[in-house]
Design an enzyme around this catalytic site. Structure first.
Site, PDB file in Angstrom:
ATOM      1  N   CYS A 142      20.052  -4.703  -5.128  1.00  0.00           N
ATOM      2  CA  CYS A 142      19.454  -4.228  -3.870  1.00  0.00           C
ATOM      3  C   CYS A 142      20.197  -4.758  -2.655  1.00  0.00           C
ATOM      4  O   CYS A 142      20.190  -4.131  -1.606  1.00  0.00           O
ATOM      5  CB  CYS A 142      17.988  -4.628  -3.807  1.00  0.00           C
ATOM      6  SG  CYS A 142      17.745  -6.401  -3.955  1.00  0.00           S
TER       7      CYS A 142
ATOM      8  N   GLU B  47       9.133  -5.213  -1.733  1.00  0.00           N
ATOM      9  CA  GLU B  47      10.549  -5.609  -1.731  1.00  0.00           C
ATOM     10  C   GLU B  47      11.337  -4.353  -2.063  1.00  0.00           C
ATOM     11  O   GLU B  47      11.438  -3.954  -3.220  1.00  0.00           O
ATOM     12  CB  GLU B  47      10.793  -6.711  -2.780  1.00  0.00           C
ATOM     13  CG  GLU B  47      10.141  -8.033  -2.450  1.00  0.00           C
ATOM     14  CD  GLU B  47      10.840  -8.774  -1.304  1.00  0.00           C
ATOM     15  OE1 GLU B  47      12.016  -8.479  -1.008  1.00  0.00           O
ATOM     16  OE2 GLU B  47      10.184  -9.648  -0.695  1.00  0.00           O
TER      17      GLU B  47
HETATM   18  P1  NAD Z   1      12.239   1.232 -11.082  1.00  0.00           P
HETATM   19  O1  NAD Z   1      12.504   2.656 -11.483  1.00  0.00           O
HETATM   20  O2  NAD Z   1      12.349   0.173 -12.099  1.00  0.00           O
HETATM   21  O3  NAD Z   1      10.833   1.220 -10.381  1.00  0.00           O
HETATM   22  C1  NAD Z   1      10.255   0.029  -9.959  1.00  0.00           C
HETATM   23  C2  NAD Z   1       8.857  -0.037 -10.530  1.00  0.00           C
HETATM   24  O4  NAD Z   1       8.068   1.023 -10.031  1.00  0.00           O
HETATM   25  C3  NAD Z   1       8.831   0.065 -12.041  1.00  0.00           C
HETATM   26  O5  NAD Z   1       8.008  -0.955 -12.558  1.00  0.00           O
HETATM   27  C4  NAD Z   1       8.291   1.437 -12.301  1.00  0.00           C
HETATM   28  O6  NAD Z   1       7.531   1.518 -13.482  1.00  0.00           O
HETATM   29  C5  NAD Z   1       7.414   1.689 -11.107  1.00  0.00           C
HETATM   30  N1  NAD Z   1       7.336   3.097 -10.765  1.00  0.00           N
HETATM   31  C6  NAD Z   1       8.331   4.008 -10.808  1.00  0.00           C
HETATM   32  N2  NAD Z   1       7.872   5.214 -10.391  1.00  0.00           N
HETATM   33  C7  NAD Z   1       6.553   5.039 -10.073  1.00  0.00           C
HETATM   34  C8  NAD Z   1       5.526   5.905  -9.580  1.00  0.00           C
HETATM   35  N3  NAD Z   1       5.771   7.201  -9.338  1.00  0.00           N
HETATM   36  N4  NAD Z   1       4.307   5.385  -9.376  1.00  0.00           N
HETATM   37  C9  NAD Z   1       4.064   4.073  -9.613  1.00  0.00           C
HETATM   38  N5  NAD Z   1       5.000   3.226 -10.092  1.00  0.00           N
HETATM   39  C10 NAD Z   1       6.220   3.695 -10.320  1.00  0.00           C
HETATM   40  O7  NAD Z   1      13.195   0.785  -9.965  1.00  0.00           O
HETATM   41  P2  NAD Z   1      13.843   1.606  -8.862  1.00  0.00           P
HETATM   42  O8  NAD Z   1      12.780   2.021  -7.925  1.00  0.00           O
HETATM   43  O9  NAD Z   1      14.800   2.610  -9.370  1.00  0.00           O
HETATM   44  O10 NAD Z   1      14.695   0.352  -8.282  1.00  0.00           O
HETATM   45  C11 NAD Z   1      15.749   0.549  -7.494  1.00  0.00           C
HETATM   46  C12 NAD Z   1      15.343   0.356  -6.048  1.00  0.00           C
HETATM   47  O11 NAD Z   1      14.708  -0.895  -5.904  1.00  0.00           O
HETATM   48  C13 NAD Z   1      16.499   0.345  -5.107  1.00  0.00           C
HETATM   49  O12 NAD Z   1      16.137   1.011  -3.931  1.00  0.00           O
HETATM   50  C14 NAD Z   1      16.715  -1.130  -4.821  1.00  0.00           C
HETATM   51  O13 NAD Z   1      17.350  -1.370  -3.606  1.00  0.00           O
HETATM   52  C15 NAD Z   1      15.313  -1.613  -4.862  1.00  0.00           C
HETATM   53  N6  NAD Z   1      15.272  -3.034  -5.182  1.00  0.00           N
HETATM   54  C16 NAD Z   1      14.854  -3.889  -4.242  1.00  0.00           C
HETATM   55  C17 NAD Z   1      14.860  -5.245  -4.494  1.00  0.00           C
HETATM   56  C18 NAD Z   1      14.411  -6.233  -3.484  1.00  0.00           C
HETATM   57  O14 NAD Z   1      14.257  -7.394  -3.849  1.00  0.00           O
HETATM   58  N7  NAD Z   1      14.190  -5.866  -2.247  1.00  0.00           N
HETATM   59  C19 NAD Z   1      15.302  -5.697  -5.730  1.00  0.00           C
HETATM   60  C20 NAD Z   1      15.717  -4.776  -6.669  1.00  0.00           C
HETATM   61  C21 NAD Z   1      15.693  -3.440  -6.395  1.00  0.00           C
END
Ligand code: NAD
Length: 540
Positions: free
Chosen positions: A288, A254
């Site tokens: 998102c 997602e």
């Molecule tokens: P985040 O930084 O919380 O990361 C998401 C998860 O990935 C966390 O649990 C984190 O610990 C893990 N993570 C981070 N870096 C990692 C790595 N190098 N290796 C393994 N795991 C790792 O969230 P984010 O990525 O900043 O979230 C924002 C993004 O998520 C935006 O692009 C947003 O559009 C997207 N998003 C999508 C949805 C959806 O339902 N499609 C919902 C919310 C957010």
């Protein structure tokens, strides 16, 4: 100003069981940024091994296959939301300064409704499905069993830190899996709530919580899971997908990206602007599916700006910063990133900010160029650029020159315009004349396409995501069936081939169940004669 998450303390060890026998893994590490000290790495790995082993044993014991057990876990989770609503609201306020009303609508009420929807429908969903049968299988049992995958990993994101983790978790529980929950470390207060409170309500061995940042998640991903459900950025989505690929683990991603919002001149603009701004400003744009940018004509743009100024004043008063109804940016990294994006184009509305509070005023930018940073990367903040286009065709060309969005918003009352977008664009979903609200329709699948994600969930789609559809053909060994099928055996002949092609030929489905039974019985008798006739001729 010190960030919430920079001083967050996490402990690692598979704890002794909580009062009710639950286990929590916490990671003791001061997390400064995305990089966490790797000093405790061997311990982390050992603990992940142990946790996974417990979950695998729990799954193998078969207890999560029991539907009453699943139901009980879901009821407990629902009770957890009800009993800790205030704590949840406080954790969200501490992480995001989220207003209570938004926390209720988009987290607690949403999660409660999601579980209720599952509980109302679970008995139906778990039943083996009986698909239509073709002519050749009229006398057979044709079924699809809904099998759990096994031990699944659900990784949440920080922007809706509870809902984005716990809604897929509930679906995975409903489908009979064991689940490892990995909340986002960036929303530290919510992660703490999840690690400390959720395990008090769920079975200890089946549903462990694992906390940590990128380093720990990378270690966790070295384990073999039976399914991985990830919510977050496309960048990390690729890392998760690559890790899953090592074991050919099925994955739902997602992800995010830029969700465009087209407005044409046919709409009543005051209402359109309210709905767009609300979608942009809940959680301060850190959503998102927030409308990322607007596409409209120059004429519509001028009216949008007039309306937006009035709407913002109506909602937040003269001093927006002092309004309690606007969240703050999650951390300094994102705050600074957004200030960088605000340098694109010209500020038409807003533009103020305050680093000490990570406050950014709702801002509309005009005169942005296609290759400005704000038009290239996902904004994830309260900034709305308007890119002017001549008409719907122009807008579609613009949208199609970019990655597929998670959602496409269209504001129009013209059916032809709507049809044009429906038939000429690709996106995870469409929402017409509103924003965000499609997310709450639990009979619609939610998910992206291309770089905005793969797979979907919500309601029955969530149950199906975490379910392996195990197909089963059941025949009996009675003489009639054996006679009918015996033309398949060697020695082969033209006569047998033509009989087989007659039996296997695709036919229109039979009209209704009762009729199909009558026809099946008649056909059974008729075919027996036919097969007997053919085979006897064959042996002469
Ligand atoms: P985040 O930084 O919380 O990361 C998401 C998860 O990935 C966390 O649990 C984190 O610990 C893990 N993570 C981070 N870096 C990692 C790595 N190098 N290796 C393994 N795991 C790792 O969230 P984010 O990525 O900043 O979230 C924002 C993004 O998520 C935006 O692009 C947003 O559009 C997207 N998003 C999508 C949805 C959806 O339902 N499609 C919902 C919310 C957010």
């Amino acid at each position: 100003m010190a960030e919430n998450h920079t001083s967050r303390v996490q402990q690692i060890s598979i704890g002794p069981k909580n009062g009710d026998g639950t286990t929590v893994i916490d990671i003791e590490a001061e997390t400064e940024s995305e990089n966490v000290e790797p000093a405790t790495q061997p311990d982390i790995m050992a603990n992940f091994d142990d946790t996974l082993q417990l979950a695998r044993l729990a799954f193998a014991s078969g207890k999560t296959r029991n539907v009453s057990f699943r139901r009980k876990q879901l009821e407990n989770l629902l009770r957890c939301y009800e009993e800790h609503e205030n704590e949840i609201i406080s954790a969200l306020e501490a992480d995001l300064r989220r207003p209570k009303q938004e926390s209720l609508i988009v987290e607690t009420e949403f999660m409660k409704n999601d579980i209720k929807h599952i509980l109302y429908n679970l008995a139906e969903w778990v039943k083996p499905e009986k698909p239509d049968k073709s002519f050749v299988n009229l006398l057979d049992d044709v079924q699809i069993f809904n099998d759990p995958f096994g031990v699944v990993l659900v990784i949440g994101a920080w922007n809706y830190p509870l809902q984005l983790l716990l809604v897929p978790v509930a679906a995975a529980i409903a489908a009979g899996n064991c689940v490892v929950l990995k909340p986002s470390e960036i929303a530290g207060n919510c992660a703490k709530f999840i690690a400390e409170t959720i395990p008090k309500y769920l079975d200890n061995d089946c549903y462990p919580v694992v906390c940590g940042g990128p380093t720990e998640t990378a270690e966790l991903l070295k384990q073999r899971f039976d399914y991985i459900f990830y919510t977050g950025s496309p960048r990390v989505g690729k890392i998760v997908h690559a890790a899953a690929n090592k074991n050919l683990t099925p994955t739902t991603l997602e992800l995010g990206g830029k969700s465009p919002c087209y407005i044409d001149k046919s709409v009543e603009l005051r209402t359109a602007v309210k709905r767009i701004l609300w979608g942009k400003l809940i959680n301060c744009g850190q959503t998102c599916i927030a409308p990322d940018y607007v596409l409209c004509s120059k004429e519509v743009q001028e009216q949008v700006i007039v309306e937006a100024k009035e709407v913002l004043k109506e909602w937040y008063g003269d001093n927006i910063q002092s309004s309690p109804d606007l969240s703050r940016i999650i951390n300094q990294n994102n705050f600074q990133r957004l200030l960088g994006l605000m340098k694109s184009g010209r500020v038409a509305v807003g533009g103020k900010y305050d680093a000490s509070e990570r406050y950014i005023e709702p801002t509309i930018l005009v005169d942005v160029k296609q290759d400005d940073a704000i038009m290239e990367e996902e904004i994830f903040g309260p900034i709305l650029p308007i890119y002017t286009v001549e008409n719907a065709y122009d807008a579609i060309k613009f949208i199609n020159s970019r990655e597929n969005p998670l959602v496409l918003y269209i504001f129009t009352t013209e059916t032809e315009v709507l049809d044009l977008f429906v038939n000429s664009t690709q996106s995870g979903g469409l929402c017409v004349n509103d924003t965000i609200m499609h997310y709450a329709v639990d009979t619609l699948p939610f998910g992206g396409v291309g770089t905005s994600g793969m797979g979907s969930y919500h309601g029955k789609y969530g149950f199906d995501t975490f379910t392996h559809k195990k197909s089963c053909l059941g025949k009996n060994l009675a003489l009639l069936g054996e006679k009918m099928a015996s033309a398949r055996y060697p020695p082969y002949s033209d006569r047998k081939s033509s009989l087989l092609s007659f039996l296997l030929r695709k036919r229109r489905p039979l009209p209704n169940l009762y009729l199909s039974h009558v026809i099946a019985a008649g056909l059974g008798v008729g075919l027996t004669f036919l097969v007997n006739y053919y085979l006897q001729k064959e042996s002469n």
